[in-house]
Write a protein that holds these residues in place. Structure first.
Motif, PDB file in Angstrom:
ATOM      1  N   PRO A  17       0.835  -1.207   0.000  1.00 13.09           N
ATOM      2  CA  PRO A  17       0.000   0.000   0.000  1.00 13.09           C
ATOM      3  C   PRO A  17       0.866   1.252   0.000  1.00 13.09           C
ATOM      4  O   PRO A  17       1.970   1.260   0.564  1.00 13.09           O
ATOM      5  CB  PRO A  17      -0.793  -0.122   1.300  1.00 13.09           C
ATOM      6  CG  PRO A  17       0.091  -0.937   2.197  1.00 13.09           C
ATOM      7  CD  PRO A  17       0.768  -1.928   1.286  1.00 13.09           C
ATOM      8  N   LEU A  18       0.384   2.292  -0.641  1.00 12.94           N
ATOM      9  CA  LEU A  18       1.095   3.571  -0.682  1.00 12.94           C
ATOM     10  C   LEU A  18       0.406   4.534   0.285  1.00 12.94           C
ATOM     11  O   LEU A  18      -0.792   4.811   0.156  1.00 12.94           O
ATOM     12  CB  LEU A  18       1.066   4.150  -2.094  1.00 12.94           C
ATOM     13  CG  LEU A  18       1.688   5.544  -2.270  1.00 12.94           C
ATOM     14  CD1 LEU A  18       3.197   5.490  -2.041  1.00 12.94           C
ATOM     15  CD2 LEU A  18       1.387   6.108  -3.653  1.00 12.94           C
ATOM     16  N   PHE A  19       1.163   5.041   1.264  1.00 18.60           N
ATOM     17  CA  PHE A  19       0.635   5.987   2.239  1.00 18.60           C
ATOM     18  C   PHE A  19       1.218   7.373   1.973  1.00 18.60           C
ATOM     19  O   PHE A  19       2.429   7.516   1.803  1.00 18.60           O
ATOM     20  CB  PHE A  19       1.007   5.569   3.666  1.00 18.60           C
ATOM     21  CG  PHE A  19       0.243   4.393   4.192  1.00 18.60           C
ATOM     22  CD1 PHE A  19      -0.887   4.581   4.976  1.00 18.60           C
ATOM     23  CD2 PHE A  19       0.644   3.098   3.900  1.00 18.60           C
ATOM     24  CE1 PHE A  19      -1.602   3.497   5.468  1.00 18.60           C
ATOM     25  CE2 PHE A  19      -0.062   2.004   4.387  1.00 18.60           C
ATOM     26  CZ  PHE A  19      -1.193   2.202   5.172  1.00 18.60           C
ATOM     27  N   ILE A  20       0.351   8.374   1.948  1.00 20.77           N
ATOM     28  CA  ILE A  20       0.784   9.768   1.881  1.00 20.77           C
ATOM     29  C   ILE A  20       0.699  10.324   3.295  1.00 20.77           C
ATOM     30  O   ILE A  20      -0.386  10.377   3.880  1.00 20.77           O
ATOM     31  CB  ILE A  20      -0.096  10.594   0.929  1.00 20.77           C
ATOM     32  CG1 ILE A  20      -0.119   9.961  -0.466  1.00 20.77           C
ATOM     33  CG2 ILE A  20       0.408  12.033   0.851  1.00 20.77           C
ATOM     34  CD1 ILE A  20      -1.104  10.626  -1.416  1.00 20.77           C
ATOM     35  N   ILE A  21       1.844  10.690   3.847  1.00 21.14           N
ATOM     36  CA  ILE A  21       1.867  11.212   5.205  1.00 21.14           C
ATOM     37  C   ILE A  21       2.501  12.604   5.169  1.00 21.14           C
ATOM     38  O   ILE A  21       3.038  13.038   4.161  1.00 21.14           O
ATOM     39  CB  ILE A  21       2.648  10.294   6.167  1.00 21.14           C
ATOM     40  CG1 ILE A  21       4.162  10.350   5.881  1.00 21.14           C
ATOM     41  CG2 ILE A  21       2.165   8.855   6.042  1.00 21.14           C
ATOM     42  CD1 ILE A  21       4.998   9.621   6.909  1.00 21.14           C
ATOM     43  N   GLY A  22       2.459  13.287   6.261  1.00 21.81           N
ATOM     44  CA  GLY A  22       3.019  14.630   6.317  1.00 21.81           C
ATOM     45  C   GLY A  22       2.066  15.563   7.011  1.00 21.81           C
ATOM     46  O   GLY A  22       0.903  15.230   7.276  1.00 21.81           O
ATOM     47  N   LEU A  23       2.546  16.736   7.311  1.00 20.72           N
ATOM     48  CA  LEU A  23       1.714  17.741   7.945  1.00 20.72           C
ATOM     49  C   LEU A  23       0.502  18.068   7.077  1.00 20.72           C
ATOM     50  O   LEU A  23       0.568  17.956   5.849  1.00 20.72           O
ATOM     51  CB  LEU A  23       2.530  19.012   8.175  1.00 20.72           C
ATOM     52  CG  LEU A  23       3.682  18.912   9.181  1.00 20.72           C
ATOM     53  CD1 LEU A  23       4.639  20.080   8.996  1.00 20.72           C
ATOM     54  CD2 LEU A  23       3.138  18.904  10.593  1.00 20.72           C
ATOM     55  N   PRO A  24      -0.602  18.491   7.682  1.00 22.43           N
ATOM     56  CA  PRO A  24      -1.745  18.941   6.885  1.00 22.43           C
ATOM     57  C   PRO A  24      -1.357  20.161   6.051  1.00 22.43           C
ATOM     58  O   PRO A  24      -0.387  20.852   6.349  1.00 22.43           O
ATOM     59  CB  PRO A  24      -2.784  19.327   7.951  1.00 22.43           C
ATOM     60  CG  PRO A  24      -2.325  18.701   9.216  1.00 22.43           C
ATOM     61  CD  PRO A  24      -0.834  18.613   9.119  1.00 22.43           C
ATOM     62  N   ARG A  25      -2.131  20.427   5.033  1.00 24.57           N
ATOM     63  CA  ARG A  25      -1.927  21.603   4.186  1.00 24.57           C
ATOM     64  C   ARG A  25      -0.559  21.590   3.512  1.00 24.57           C
ATOM     65  O   ARG A  25       0.067  22.613   3.318  1.00 24.57           O
ATOM     66  CB  ARG A  25      -2.113  22.906   4.979  1.00 24.57           C
ATOM     67  CG  ARG A  25      -3.134  22.883   6.097  1.00 24.57           C
ATOM     68  CD  ARG A  25      -4.509  22.453   5.630  1.00 24.57           C
ATOM     69  NE  ARG A  25      -5.115  23.416   4.726  1.00 24.57           N
ATOM     70  CZ  ARG A  25      -6.282  23.223   4.100  1.00 24.57           C
ATOM     71  NH1 ARG A  25      -6.945  22.090   4.258  1.00 24.57           N
ATOM     72  NH2 ARG A  25      -6.770  24.149   3.307  1.00 24.57           N
TER      73      ARG A  25
END
Length: 419
Positions: free
Chosen positions: A118-126
């Motif tokens: 699975p590919l997860f996109i993570i990181g701070l919002p905005r």
């Protein structure tokens, strides 16, 4: 106010029926009557009666449920509508969990569903996560969790019912009610029943979700959650993916996202050891002001007490903690760099399609001309401000970009975020 107009932070919006309801709630509270119960056992009983099953697949959700309700009751300063929202929100998530467990018991073959890379996109919002998620979703080889599927997961959609499902209209009506109650929210965070939704909406069925503190002021709950072990929640997330794809609507890979993964990268990789991760980056000070504005908007639906400076302080402290934890984990996972792709917001803003091409190259995905054309068409038909613009300033929330930057300096330097 039209949704196509400029929106500024301000006093909570209240249609007349809501004003009347909340007035009744205040009057009842003044004489010591609380018409909406937050007793966990009563809400559990409500959900059990509705579903006809008492098997929640374990008790891992109970402490989070109790802590959330206690925090909302004591700290949320909720209106009567706000208390109804918490009660309904809680019951709905308990019902979904019960139905999911019951479906799995009746369909043991779901356990054999495989979740591969699975590919997860993570990181701070905005930080560009939404546009990247939406673009990747244009590829038929991908599969995302859609908003309506998370809120109405049973039974799982089949290829025949996926595009024309009555649950889509039910979910869209609920979103339209939110947009009416919180003018400007759609401008800041566009949502649609058919659009990809964040993993926190699944986590909420375990009552281990940052989504709760965005919608309601529950600081003691959030402090507890920050230090909690999330392993059982990620296992539930994996079972949820198995359930959704068991209906036969599959892509070659899942594409998922949430800022909540930031401080749980270790746990994510423990449950999904072959995961691929796109980590988005931006100056956190700008993020905190933006998320504070979004939080103030959402909370205004459930309370008349919106303290912008308090919300700003909460966001600064919380994201500083998560950023530090994510940085520590990324350093520790340096030998697994082949599973990570880092991208700055300014790169995504400049050319999101180029960023997508680089993601495909990094992880060995095939990008056909047809898929590239679909992505370009999506960009042309989804302008950034089509629902209106949203304006705010860090100072609205007591955030000083110079003073408050120090706690993020190590992260800014490590990922090269200096302007």
């Amino acid at each position: 106010m039209s949704r196509a107009t400029e929106i500024r932070v301000g006093e909570p919006h209240r249609p007349l029926p809501v004003k009347v309801m909340n007035f009744i709630g205040r009057a009842a509270h003044a004489i010591g009557v609380e018409p909406i119960s937050f007793d966990p056992e009563r809400l559990i009983h409500r959900a059990v009666k509705k579903v006809g099953s008492s098997d929640f697949g374990g008790d891992d959700f109970r402490e989070g449920l109790s802590r959330f309700l206690r925090s909302a009751d004591r700290e949320g300063e909720l209106t009567l509508l706000g208390r109804l929202m918490v009660q309904s929100y809680t019951t709905d998530n308990l019902v979904n969990r019960l139905r999911l467990v019951e479906w799995r018991k009746q369909h043991p073959e779901v356990e054999r569903e495989e979740i591969v890379q699975p590919l997860f996109i993570i990181g701070l919002p905005r930080t560009g996560t939404t546009i990247l998620h939406s673009l990747l979703e244009q590829d038929p080889a991908t599969r995302s969790l859609l908003a309506w599927e998370i809120q109405h997961p049973v039974p799982p959609a089949t290829p025949e019912t996926f595009e024309d499902n009555p649950r889509i209209a039910v979910m869209q009506k609920k979103l339209e009610q939110l947009f009416e109650l919180v003018p400007g929210f759609e401008a800041m965070h566009p949502m649609h029943a058919r659009q990809p939704e964040e993993c926190v909406a699944v986590f909420t069925q375990c009552f281990m979700s940052e989504q709760l503190q965005v919608q309601f002021n529950v600081p003691s709950y959030q402090a507890w959650l920050d230090d909690s072990n999330m392993h059982s929640t990620y296992e539930y997330h994996r079972r949820f993916l198995q359930h959704v794809q068991s209906g036969g609507v599959r892509g070659g890979r899942w594409v998922l996202k949430s800022p909540a993964h930031l401080n749980n990268i270790d746990t994510l990789l423990d449950v999904y050891p072959d995961a691929r991760i796109v980590h988005t980056h931006r100056d956190p000070i700008k993020v905190c002001a933006s998320v504070a504005s979004l939080t103030a908007m959402l909370r205004s639906a459930s309370t008349d007490h919106i303290d912008f400076h308090e919300i700003g302080r909460q966001q600064l402290e919380w994201w500083a903690k998560l950023v530090a934890q994510s940085l520590e984990q990324r350093k520790r996972l340096a030998d697994r760099g082949d599973q990570f792709f880092d991208v700055k917001l300014r790169e995504t803003v400049a050319d999101p399609l180029d960023v997508v091409r680089r993601i495909y190259e990094k992880f060995g995905y095939a990008l056909s001309d047809e898929v590239d054309a679909r992505m370009r068409s999506f960009m042309e038909n989804h302008s950034r401000d089509r629902h209106g613009s949203h304006t705010y300033a860090p100072e609205d929330f007591g955030i000083d970009p110079v003073r408050d930057r120090a706690q993020f300096e190590e992260y800014i330097e490590y990922f090269g975020l200096q302007e």
